[in-house]
Scaffold this motif. Structure first.
Motif, PDB file in Angstrom:
ATOM      1  N   ARG A 143       0.823  -1.216   0.000  1.00 30.23           N
ATOM      2  CA  ARG A 143       0.000   0.000   0.000  1.00 30.23           C
ATOM      3  C   ARG A 143       0.862   1.273   0.000  1.00 30.23           C
ATOM      4  NH1 ARG A 143      -2.808  -1.782   4.384  1.00 30.23           N
ATOM      5  NH2 ARG A 143      -2.774   0.261   5.323  1.00 30.23           N
ATOM      6  N   THR A 144       2.143   1.186   0.389  1.00 27.54           N
ATOM      7  CA  THR A 144       2.996   2.379   0.285  1.00 27.54           C
ATOM      8  C   THR A 144       3.211   2.748  -1.181  1.00 27.54           C
ATOM      9  OG1 THR A 144       5.112   1.166   0.342  1.00 27.54           O
ATOM     10  CG2 THR A 144       4.181   1.859   2.459  1.00 27.54           C
ATOM     11  N   PHE A 145       3.091   1.767  -2.093  1.00 27.67           N
ATOM     12  CA  PHE A 145       3.183   2.003  -3.528  1.00 27.67           C
ATOM     13  C   PHE A 145       1.815   2.176  -4.163  1.00 27.67           C
ATOM     14  CE2 PHE A 145       7.035  -0.310  -2.478  1.00 27.67           C
ATOM     15  CZ  PHE A 145       8.006   0.398  -3.172  1.00 27.67           C
ATOM     16  N   ARG A 146       0.840   1.499  -3.615  1.00 28.21           N
ATOM     17  CA  ARG A 146      -0.524   1.473  -4.162  1.00 28.21           C
ATOM     18  C   ARG A 146      -1.515   1.872  -3.062  1.00 28.21           C
ATOM     19  NH1 ARG A 146       2.319   1.322  -7.679  1.00 28.21           N
ATOM     20  NH2 ARG A 146       2.696  -0.212  -9.285  1.00 28.21           N
ATOM     21  N   PRO A 147      -1.607   3.176  -2.737  1.00 28.30           N
ATOM     22  CA  PRO A 147      -2.475   3.604  -1.629  1.00 28.30           C
ATOM     23  C   PRO A 147      -3.950   3.211  -1.790  1.00 28.30           C
ATOM     24  CG  PRO A 147      -1.061   5.395  -2.364  1.00 28.30           C
ATOM     25  CD  PRO A 147      -0.875   4.269  -3.333  1.00 28.30           C
ATOM     26  N   LYS A 148      -4.388   2.972  -3.016  1.00 27.64           N
ATOM     27  CA  LYS A 148      -5.788   2.602  -3.233  1.00 27.64           C
ATOM     28  C   LYS A 148      -6.059   1.131  -2.943  1.00 27.64           C
ATOM     29  CE  LYS A 148      -6.798   6.248  -6.507  1.00 27.64           C
ATOM     30  NZ  LYS A 148      -7.257   6.609  -7.842  1.00 27.64           N
TER      31      LYS A 148
END
Length: 176
Positions: A84-89
């Motif tokens: 999620r640090t790369f893909r917050p969604k």
């Protein structure tokens, strides 16, 4: 009457609030974290990967008592948290709360992978932080951490299964 529901679930299909009961040992994975990431990364195209069982029992308040599989489920939670640090969604569809550790749910949900310090309030936090460091280092060692995060997220959602073993009824979790 007790019934057993035994199925497989993709990691991306795991939802709910999980309670780690006090009779369980704490989180202790070390090198297993890297081994799991390596295994997921090496899943060949067109194949699936199956982890050992997650054994749960639904509680009266619609949560799951996690009878077996807390090391795996916690590690998957941490991996998804790092992705999620790369893909917050990317949604985290489940929570984990250690019954004997106050604020464990908040601690797990709010790990700052870019600023993991060595301060730990208890032994479980220490091992969880060590696992988080291992996860970050594993991704950072790839030539393109962002792309690797996408690949691992895709595999977790589409190729990695757990054996989902749900107990219904009055079965005693400790004796099981």
């Amino acid at each position: 009457m007790n019934t057993i529901n035994l199925t497989t679930k993709r990691v991306g299909e795991i939802t709910g609030d999980f309670i780690i009961p006090s009779y369980q040992r704490g989180y202790r994975w070390k090198e297993e974290v890297k081994i799991l990431l390596d295994d997921i990364n090496e899943i060949p195209d067109g194949e699936n990967y199956c982890l050992q069982p997650i054994v749960v029992k639904k509680t009266d308040d619609n949560k799951y008592e996690l009878i077996d599989g807390q090391q795996r489920l916690t590690t998957l939670f941490l991996i998804l948290g790092y992705i999620r640090t790369f893909r917050p969604k990317l949604q985290q569809k489940y929570t984990i709360d250690y019954e004997i550790r106050e604020k464990s749910k908040e601690f797990l949900s709010n790990i700052d992978f870019d600023n993991i310090n060595d301060d730990a309030e208890n032994i479980d936090e220490y091992f969880i932080k060590e696992a988080a460091k291992t996860i970050k280092n594993w991704f950072d060692s790839s030539t393109d951490a962002d792309n690797t995060a996408s690949l691992i997220a895709n595999k977790l959602n589409n190729k990695v299964n757990v054996i989902w073993y749900e107990i219904n009824g009055t079965e005693d979790a400790i004796s099981l």
